[in-house]
Design a protein around this motif. Structure first.
Motif, PDB file in Angstrom:
ATOM      1  N   LEU A   1      -3.947   3.861  -0.392  1.00  0.00           N
ATOM      2  CA  LEU A   1      -4.307   2.913  -1.441  1.00  0.00           C
ATOM      3  C   LEU A   1      -3.607   1.597  -1.140  1.00  0.00           C
ATOM      4  O   LEU A   1      -2.380   1.536  -1.099  1.00  0.00           O
ATOM      5  CB  LEU A   1      -3.871   3.428  -2.819  1.00  0.00           C
ATOM      6  CG  LEU A   1      -4.246   2.537  -3.993  1.00  0.00           C
ATOM      7  CD1 LEU A   1      -5.760   2.577  -4.233  1.00  0.00           C
ATOM      8  CD2 LEU A   1      -3.491   2.959  -5.251  1.00  0.00           C
ATOM      9  N   SER A   2      -4.403   0.553  -0.909  1.00  0.00           N
ATOM     10  CA  SER A   2      -3.839  -0.767  -0.618  1.00  0.00           C
ATOM     11  C   SER A   2      -4.008  -1.679  -1.827  1.00  0.00           C
ATOM     12  O   SER A   2      -4.755  -1.376  -2.761  1.00  0.00           O
ATOM     13  CB  SER A   2      -4.544  -1.390   0.586  1.00  0.00           C
ATOM     14  OG  SER A   2      -5.866  -1.773   0.240  1.00  0.00           O
TER      15      SER A   2
ATOM     16  N   GLN B   1      -4.493  -3.316  10.027  1.00  0.00           N
ATOM     17  CA  GLN B   1      -3.847  -2.490   9.010  1.00  0.00           C
ATOM     18  C   GLN B   1      -2.341  -2.654   9.131  1.00  0.00           C
ATOM     19  O   GLN B   1      -1.794  -2.578  10.228  1.00  0.00           O
ATOM     20  CB  GLN B   1      -4.225  -1.027   9.181  1.00  0.00           C
ATOM     21  CG  GLN B   1      -5.685  -0.780   8.856  1.00  0.00           C
ATOM     22  CD  GLN B   1      -6.083   0.642   9.114  1.00  0.00           C
ATOM     23  OE1 GLN B   1      -5.688   1.235  10.100  1.00  0.00           O
ATOM     24  NE2 GLN B   1      -6.884   1.193   8.220  1.00  0.00           N
TER      25      GLN B   1
ATOM     26  N   GLY C   1       0.824  -1.191   0.000  1.00  0.00           N
ATOM     27  CA  GLY C   1       0.000   0.000   0.000  1.00  0.00           C
ATOM     28  C   GLY C   1       0.859   1.242   0.000  1.00  0.00           C
ATOM     29  O   GLY C   1       2.069   1.181   0.220  1.00  0.00           O
TER      30      GLY C   1
ATOM     31  N   LYS D   1     -10.214  -4.590  -5.655  1.00  0.00           N
ATOM     32  CA  LYS D   1     -11.649  -4.282  -5.659  1.00  0.00           C
ATOM     33  C   LYS D   1     -12.017  -3.381  -6.840  1.00  0.00           C
ATOM     34  O   LYS D   1     -12.992  -3.633  -7.555  1.00  0.00           O
ATOM     35  CB  LYS D   1     -12.037  -3.611  -4.339  1.00  0.00           C
ATOM     36  CG  LYS D   1     -13.497  -3.260  -4.242  1.00  0.00           C
ATOM     37  CD  LYS D   1     -13.806  -2.603  -2.913  1.00  0.00           C
ATOM     38  CE  LYS D   1     -15.251  -2.170  -2.842  1.00  0.00           C
ATOM     39  NZ  LYS D   1     -15.543  -1.454  -1.599  1.00  0.00           N
ATOM     40  N   SER D   2     -11.224  -2.355  -7.079  1.00  0.00           N
ATOM     41  CA  SER D   2     -11.516  -1.417  -8.155  1.00  0.00           C
ATOM     42  C   SER D   2     -11.379  -2.074  -9.528  1.00  0.00           C
ATOM     43  O   SER D   2     -12.212  -1.851 -10.417  1.00  0.00           O
ATOM     44  CB  SER D   2     -10.584  -0.208  -8.056  1.00  0.00           C
ATOM     45  OG  SER D   2     -10.942   0.761  -8.992  1.00  0.00           O
TER      46      SER D   2
ATOM     47  N   ASP E   1      -7.595  -2.488  -2.132  1.00  0.00           N
ATOM     48  CA  ASP E   1      -8.364  -1.418  -2.786  1.00  0.00           C
ATOM     49  C   ASP E   1      -8.238  -1.540  -4.303  1.00  0.00           C
ATOM     50  O   ASP E   1      -9.215  -1.383  -5.039  1.00  0.00           O
ATOM     51  CB  ASP E   1      -7.846  -0.036  -2.366  1.00  0.00           C
ATOM     52  CG  ASP E   1      -8.084   0.307  -0.914  1.00  0.00           C
ATOM     53  OD1 ASP E   1      -9.085  -0.167  -0.334  1.00  0.00           O
ATOM     54  OD2 ASP E   1      -7.256   1.056  -0.350  1.00  0.00           O
ATOM     55  N   CYS E   2      -7.028  -1.827  -4.763  1.00  0.00           N
ATOM     56  CA  CYS E   2      -6.779  -1.960  -6.208  1.00  0.00           C
ATOM     57  C   CYS E   2      -7.526  -3.161  -6.789  1.00  0.00           C
ATOM     58  O   CYS E   2      -8.153  -3.056  -7.845  1.00  0.00           O
ATOM     59  CB  CYS E   2      -5.284  -2.093  -6.479  1.00  0.00           C
ATOM     60  SG  CYS E   2      -4.338  -0.609  -6.070  1.00  0.00           S
TER      61      CYS E   2
ATOM     62  N   ALA F   1     -10.468   4.697  -5.995  1.00  0.00           N
ATOM     63  CA  ALA F   1     -10.184   3.377  -5.418  1.00  0.00           C
ATOM     64  C   ALA F   1      -9.666   3.452  -3.985  1.00  0.00           C
ATOM     65  O   ALA F   1      -9.796   2.502  -3.226  1.00  0.00           O
ATOM     66  CB  ALA F   1      -9.154   2.652  -6.280  1.00  0.00           C
ATOM     67  N   MET F   2      -9.084   4.584  -3.604  1.00  0.00           N
ATOM     68  CA  MET F   2      -8.417   4.699  -2.308  1.00  0.00           C
ATOM     69  C   MET F   2      -9.402   4.696  -1.141  1.00  0.00           C
ATOM     70  O   MET F   2     -10.595   4.941  -1.314  1.00  0.00           O
ATOM     71  CB  MET F   2      -7.592   5.985  -2.254  1.00  0.00           C
ATOM     72  CG  MET F   2      -8.442   7.241  -2.183  1.00  0.00           C
ATOM     73  SD  MET F   2      -7.416   8.723  -2.162  1.00  0.00           S
ATOM     74  CE  MET F   2      -8.647   9.935  -1.636  1.00  0.00           C
ATOM     75  N   THR F   3      -8.863   4.428   0.019  1.00  0.00           N
ATOM     76  CA  THR F   3      -9.608   4.574   1.269  1.00  0.00           C
ATOM     77  C   THR F   3      -9.353   5.993   1.757  1.00  0.00           C
ATOM     78  O   THR F   3      -8.193   6.384   1.963  1.00  0.00           O
ATOM     79  CB  THR F   3      -9.117   3.551   2.315  1.00  0.00           C
ATOM     80  OG1 THR F   3      -9.314   2.242   1.785  1.00  0.00           O
ATOM     81  CG2 THR F   3      -9.851   3.706   3.627  1.00  0.00           C
ATOM     82  N   SER F   4     -10.418   6.774   1.901  1.00  0.00           N
ATOM     83  CA  SER F   4     -10.266   8.187   2.256  1.00  0.00           C
ATOM     84  C   SER F   4      -9.981   8.422   3.728  1.00  0.00           C
ATOM     85  O   SER F   4      -9.329   9.399   4.080  1.00  0.00           O
ATOM     86  CB  SER F   4     -11.526   8.971   1.879  1.00  0.00           C
ATOM     87  OG  SER F   4     -11.717   8.916   0.492  1.00  0.00           O
TER      88      SER F   4
END
Length: 142
Positions: free
Chosen positions: A52-53, A105, A38, A59-60, A56-57, A79-82
């Motif tokens: 961005l992990s 995490q 990430g 999933k997108s 996340d990638c 795609a990122m976690t805000s």
């Protein structure tokens, strides 16, 4: 050398970042090239705005494929976690380690006065915990 006690003792300074407006495919290539799980996402001024992990990638990209889309048209910001779970250079390694376990995490941006100053990963924290443990054992054996 004193035992590492705070995040500043084990964090990676000047970590690799990626801009929120970057293409997702470029971000994935960066993660793969540098063998990262990430990366911290920054805005045009360098302020941290997300993480961005790899997950996340995945999933997108899957979402784009399932919707007959092209991942080439996806952006990091989508795609990122805000929500950023971060720490500061002065935070205790033990407290950050416990929180990493609780939240599952593996990395934390290190933020001071709103600016990204480093990143700490689970492997950095593990090293610091082991160093602390070794030094305690060595000093008690004297």
């Amino acid at each position: 050398m004193p035992a590492p006690n705070s995040i500043k003792d084990c964090m990676r300074r000047n970590p690799l970042t990626i801009n929120s407006n970057a293409n997702l495919v470029q971000a994935v290539e960066t993660l793969v090239e540098y063998k990262l799980t990430g990366v911290t996402v920054v805005d045009d001024e360098g302020n941290p705005v997300g993480v961005l992990s790899e997950l996340d990638c995945i999933k997108s990209v899957l979402t784009a494929i399932y919707n007959d889309g092209d991942p080439e048209h996806s952006l990091v910001r989508d795609a990122m976690t805000s929500s950023i779970v971060s720490c500061t250079p002065g935070d205790s390694i033990v407290e950050v380690a416990a929180d990493m376990l609780a939240t599952r995490q593996r990395r934390r941006p290190v933020i001071e006065n709103g600016r990204l100053v480093g990143q700490v990963s689970s492997s950095n924290v593990l090293w610091a915990l082991m160093e602390n443990s070794r030094r305690r054992v060595l000093s008690s054996g004297s």
